[in-house]
Design a protein around this motif. Structure first.
Motif, PDB file in Angstrom:
ATOM      1  N   ASN A 191      23.357  29.139  12.695  1.00 51.11           N
ATOM      2  CA  ASN A 191      23.032  27.983  13.533  1.00 51.11           C
ATOM      3  C   ASN A 191      22.576  28.397  14.925  1.00 51.11           C
ATOM      4  O   ASN A 191      21.724  27.731  15.525  1.00 51.11           O
ATOM      5  CB  ASN A 191      24.219  27.031  13.605  1.00 51.11           C
ATOM      6  N   VAL A 192      23.130  29.487  15.452  1.00 50.30           N
ATOM      7  CA  VAL A 192      22.656  30.004  16.746  1.00 50.30           C
ATOM      8  C   VAL A 192      21.185  30.390  16.613  1.00 50.30           C
ATOM      9  O   VAL A 192      20.368  30.054  17.482  1.00 50.30           O
ATOM     10  CB  VAL A 192      23.505  31.213  17.216  1.00 50.30           C
ATOM     11  N   ILE A 193      20.845  31.067  15.533  1.00 50.81           N
ATOM     12  CA  ILE A 193      19.449  31.471  15.323  1.00 50.81           C
ATOM     13  C   ILE A 193      18.552  30.240  15.231  1.00 50.81           C
ATOM     14  O   ILE A 193      17.460  30.213  15.821  1.00 50.81           O
ATOM     15  CB  ILE A 193      19.323  32.362  14.068  1.00 50.81           C
ATOM     16  N   LYS A 194      18.995  29.206  14.533  1.00 51.24           N
ATOM     17  CA  LYS A 194      18.200  27.974  14.435  1.00 51.24           C
ATOM     18  C   LYS A 194      17.966  27.375  15.827  1.00 51.24           C
ATOM     19  O   LYS A 194      16.861  26.925  16.137  1.00 51.24           O
ATOM     20  CB  LYS A 194      18.893  26.951  13.538  1.00 51.24           C
ATOM     21  N   ASN A 195      19.011  27.370  16.648  1.00 50.78           N
ATOM     22  CA  ASN A 195      18.855  26.855  18.022  1.00 50.78           C
ATOM     23  C   ASN A 195      17.861  27.689  18.816  1.00 50.78           C
ATOM     24  O   ASN A 195      17.027  27.159  19.552  1.00 50.78           O
ATOM     25  CB  ASN A 195      20.193  26.867  18.770  1.00 50.78           C
ATOM     26  N   LEU A 196      17.977  29.004  18.665  1.00 52.07           N
ATOM     27  CA  LEU A 196      17.142  29.904  19.459  1.00 52.07           C
ATOM     28  C   LEU A 196      15.698  29.943  18.983  1.00 52.07           C
ATOM     29  O   LEU A 196      14.804  30.253  19.772  1.00 52.07           O
ATOM     30  CB  LEU A 196      17.744  31.308  19.461  1.00 52.07           C
ATOM     31  N   GLU A 197      15.458  29.620  17.716  1.00 51.17           N
ATOM     32  CA  GLU A 197      14.086  29.605  17.206  1.00 51.17           C
ATOM     33  C   GLU A 197      13.217  28.657  18.019  1.00 51.17           C
ATOM     34  O   GLU A 197      12.020  28.879  18.160  1.00 51.17           O
ATOM     35  CB  GLU A 197      14.066  29.190  15.733  1.00 51.17           C
ATOM     36  N   LYS A 198      13.832  27.638  18.559  1.00 53.18           N
ATOM     37  CA  LYS A 198      13.104  26.650  19.364  1.00 53.18           C
ATOM     38  C   LYS A 198      12.881  27.126  20.796  1.00 53.18           C
ATOM     39  O   LYS A 198      12.051  26.581  21.506  1.00 53.18           O
ATOM     40  CB  LYS A 198      13.887  25.340  19.392  1.00 53.18           C
ATOM     41  N   LYS A 199      13.639  28.150  21.223  1.00 52.35           N
ATOM     42  CA  LYS A 199      13.643  28.525  22.635  1.00 52.35           C
ATOM     43  C   LYS A 199      13.131  29.921  22.928  1.00 52.35           C
ATOM     44  O   LYS A 199      12.844  30.233  24.082  1.00 52.35           O
ATOM     45  CB  LYS A 199      15.072  28.393  23.187  1.00 52.35           C
ATOM     46  N   LEU A 200      13.045  30.787  21.937  1.00 48.63           N
ATOM     47  CA  LEU A 200      12.693  32.186  22.170  1.00 48.63           C
ATOM     48  C   LEU A 200      11.294  32.514  21.660  1.00 48.63           C
ATOM     49  O   LEU A 200      10.768  31.839  20.778  1.00 48.63           O
ATOM     50  CB  LEU A 200      13.692  33.117  21.470  1.00 48.63           C
ATOM     51  N   THR A 201      10.735  33.592  22.186  1.00 51.72           N
ATOM     52  CA  THR A 201       9.475  34.102  21.657  1.00 51.72           C
ATOM     53  C   THR A 201       9.757  34.753  20.305  1.00 51.72           C
ATOM     54  O   THR A 201      10.901  35.053  19.963  1.00 51.72           O
ATOM     55  CB  THR A 201       8.860  35.156  22.600  1.00 51.72           C
ATOM     56  N   LYS A 202       8.716  35.016  19.541  1.00 48.52           N
ATOM     57  CA  LYS A 202       8.890  35.651  18.228  1.00 48.52           C
ATOM     58  C   LYS A 202       9.529  37.031  18.361  1.00 48.52           C
ATOM     59  O   LYS A 202      10.373  37.410  17.562  1.00 48.52           O
ATOM     60  CB  LYS A 202       7.544  35.763  17.509  1.00 48.52           C
ATOM     61  N   GLU A 203       9.142  37.787  19.386  1.00 47.26           N
ATOM     62  CA  GLU A 203       9.704  39.131  19.596  1.00 47.26           C
ATOM     63  C   GLU A 203      11.199  39.048  19.893  1.00 47.26           C
ATOM     64  O   GLU A 203      11.995  39.804  19.342  1.00 47.26           O
ATOM     65  CB  GLU A 203       8.979  39.823  20.740  1.00 47.26           C
ATOM     66  N   GLN A 204      11.585  38.127  20.742  1.00 46.44           N
ATOM     67  CA  GLN A 204      12.995  37.966  21.071  1.00 46.44           C
ATOM     68  C   GLN A 204      13.792  37.527  19.844  1.00 46.44           C
ATOM     69  O   GLN A 204      14.919  37.971  19.626  1.00 46.44           O
ATOM     70  CB  GLN A 204      13.171  36.928  22.190  1.00 46.44           C
ATOM     71  N   LEU A 205      13.196  36.676  19.029  1.00 44.88           N
ATOM     72  CA  LEU A 205      13.871  36.196  17.830  1.00 44.88           C
ATOM     73  C   LEU A 205      14.064  37.313  16.814  1.00 44.88           C
ATOM     74  O   LEU A 205      15.134  37.419  16.201  1.00 44.88           O
ATOM     75  CB  LEU A 205      13.067  35.053  17.215  1.00 44.88           C
ATOM     76  N   LEU A 206      13.087  38.175  16.646  1.00 47.17           N
ATOM     77  CA  LEU A 206      13.231  39.318  15.740  1.00 47.17           C
ATOM     78  C   LEU A 206      14.347  40.241  16.212  1.00 47.17           C
ATOM     79  O   LEU A 206      15.126  40.753  15.416  1.00 47.17           O
ATOM     80  CB  LEU A 206      11.916  40.091  15.631  1.00 47.17           C
ATOM     81  N   GLN A 207      14.425  40.448  17.524  1.00 46.50           N
ATOM     82  CA  GLN A 207      15.482  41.285  18.088  1.00 46.50           C
ATOM     83  C   GLN A 207      16.846  40.667  17.791  1.00 46.50           C
ATOM     84  O   GLN A 207      17.784  41.364  17.407  1.00 46.50           O
ATOM     85  CB  GLN A 207      15.285  41.432  19.595  1.00 46.50           C
ATOM     86  N   LEU A 208      16.966  39.362  17.935  1.00 46.87           N
ATOM     87  CA  LEU A 208      18.226  38.673  17.656  1.00 46.87           C
ATOM     88  C   LEU A 208      18.616  38.836  16.189  1.00 46.87           C
ATOM     89  O   LEU A 208      19.766  39.143  15.879  1.00 46.87           O
ATOM     90  CB  LEU A 208      18.116  37.193  17.996  1.00 46.87           C
ATOM     91  N   LYS A 209      17.677  38.643  15.289  1.00 52.69           N
ATOM     92  CA  LYS A 209      17.979  38.761  13.862  1.00 52.69           C
ATOM     93  C   LYS A 209      18.437  40.181  13.526  1.00 52.69           C
ATOM     94  O   LYS A 209      19.338  40.375  12.717  1.00 52.69           O
ATOM     95  CB  LYS A 209      16.772  38.354  13.021  1.00 52.69           C
ATOM     96  N   ASP A 210      17.835  41.180  14.161  1.00 51.98           N
ATOM     97  CA  ASP A 210      18.267  42.567  13.957  1.00 51.98           C
ATOM     98  C   ASP A 210      19.698  42.774  14.442  1.00 51.98           C
ATOM     99  O   ASP A 210      20.501  43.443  13.799  1.00 51.98           O
ATOM    100  CB  ASP A 210      17.331  43.550  14.667  1.00 51.98           C
ATOM    101  N   GLU A 211      20.025  42.184  15.608  1.00 49.55           N
ATOM    102  CA  GLU A 211      21.380  42.307  16.146  1.00 49.55           C
ATOM    103  C   GLU A 211      22.405  41.651  15.231  1.00 49.55           C
ATOM    104  O   GLU A 211      23.479  42.208  14.987  1.00 49.55           O
ATOM    105  CB  GLU A 211      21.451  41.679  17.541  1.00 49.55           C
ATOM    106  N   VAL A 212      22.075  40.472  14.701  1.00 43.69           N
ATOM    107  CA  VAL A 212      22.999  39.775  13.809  1.00 43.69           C
ATOM    108  C   VAL A 212      23.198  40.593  12.532  1.00 43.69           C
ATOM    109  O   VAL A 212      24.324  40.737  12.044  1.00 43.69           O
ATOM    110  CB  VAL A 212      22.482  38.356  13.489  1.00 43.69           C
ATOM    111  N   LYS A 213      22.113  41.153  12.008  1.00 40.53           N
ATOM    112  CA  LYS A 213      22.218  41.957  10.788  1.00 40.53           C
ATOM    113  C   LYS A 213      23.072  43.201  11.052  1.00 40.53           C
ATOM    114  O   LYS A 213      23.902  43.566  10.247  1.00 40.53           O
ATOM    115  CB  LYS A 213      20.825  42.358  10.312  1.00 40.53           C
ATOM    116  N   ASP A 214      22.886  43.837  12.222  1.00 37.18           N
ATOM    117  CA  ASP A 214      23.687  45.008  12.568  1.00 37.18           C
ATOM    118  C   ASP A 214      25.165  44.647  12.672  1.00 37.18           C
ATOM    119  O   ASP A 214      26.035  45.393  12.216  1.00 37.18           O
ATOM    120  CB  ASP A 214      23.212  45.640  13.883  1.00 37.18           C
ATOM    121  N   ASN A 215      25.464  43.503  13.289  1.00 40.33           N
ATOM    122  CA  ASN A 215      26.854  43.057  13.416  1.00 40.33           C
ATOM    123  C   ASN A 215      27.466  42.786  12.051  1.00 40.33           C
ATOM    124  O   ASN A 215      28.628  43.107  11.814  1.00 40.33           O
ATOM    125  CB  ASN A 215      26.956  41.806  14.287  1.00 40.33           C
ATOM    126  N   ALA A 216      26.698  42.198  11.140  1.00 45.94           N
ATOM    127  CA  ALA A 216      27.217  41.899   9.804  1.00 45.94           C
ATOM    128  C   ALA A 216      27.497  43.184   9.032  1.00 45.94           C
ATOM    129  O   ALA A 216      28.456  43.265   8.274  1.00 45.94           O
ATOM    130  CB  ALA A 216      26.226  41.030   9.053  1.00 45.94           C
TER     131      ALA A 216
END
Length: 123
Positions: free
Chosen positions: A95-120
């Motif tokens: 849900n955080v990613i869904k919220n951020l998809e509306k607010k971040l650039t594509k590059e920032q969003l890819l970085q976030l998804k990588d961080e979430v995957k690393d944490n998992a």
């Protein structure tokens, strides 16, 4: 003896379904956690070339907690509680990613998804 082998799987299922930690007294909802984590991530997107003291960073977190009518302690207790339940934390991060998809650039969003995957994967 057969009854012992029959009861073992039963107890295993019953006790494995229970949460590892007791529910905190002031547990934030998953929705509240999503909103707070969204704001924290947006704050962390401050450009690296803008110097920020520890005091300003601390004040910013306090401001985020005040905005959401909570405290650092309540947030930490709730985060720890949800973190011990992988599916709940994954739901919150999705849900955080869904919220951020509306607010971040594509590059920032890819970085976030990588961080979430690393944490998992660290779990």
């Amino acid at each position: 003896m057969k009854s012992v082998f029959f009861l073992f799987p039963f107890f295993f299922v019953v006790f494995s379904c229970q949460h590892a930690l007791d529910k905190p007294k002031n547990l934030l909802s998953k929705s509240e956690m999503t909103d707070i984590l969204t704001d924290i991530y947006l704050y962390k997107q401050t450009p690296d070339n803008i110097p920020m003291s520890k005091e300003i960073a601390f004040d910013t977190y306090i401001t985020i907690f005040k905005k959401h009518n909570t405290t650092k302690e309540i947030f930490q207790d709730s985060y720890t509680y949800y973190y011990t339940d992988g599916s709940s934390m994954q739901h919150i991060f999705d849900n955080v990613i869904k919220n951020l998809e509306k607010k971040l650039t594509k590059e920032q969003l890819l970085q976030l998804k990588d961080e979430v995957k690393d944490n998992a994967q660290k779990k």
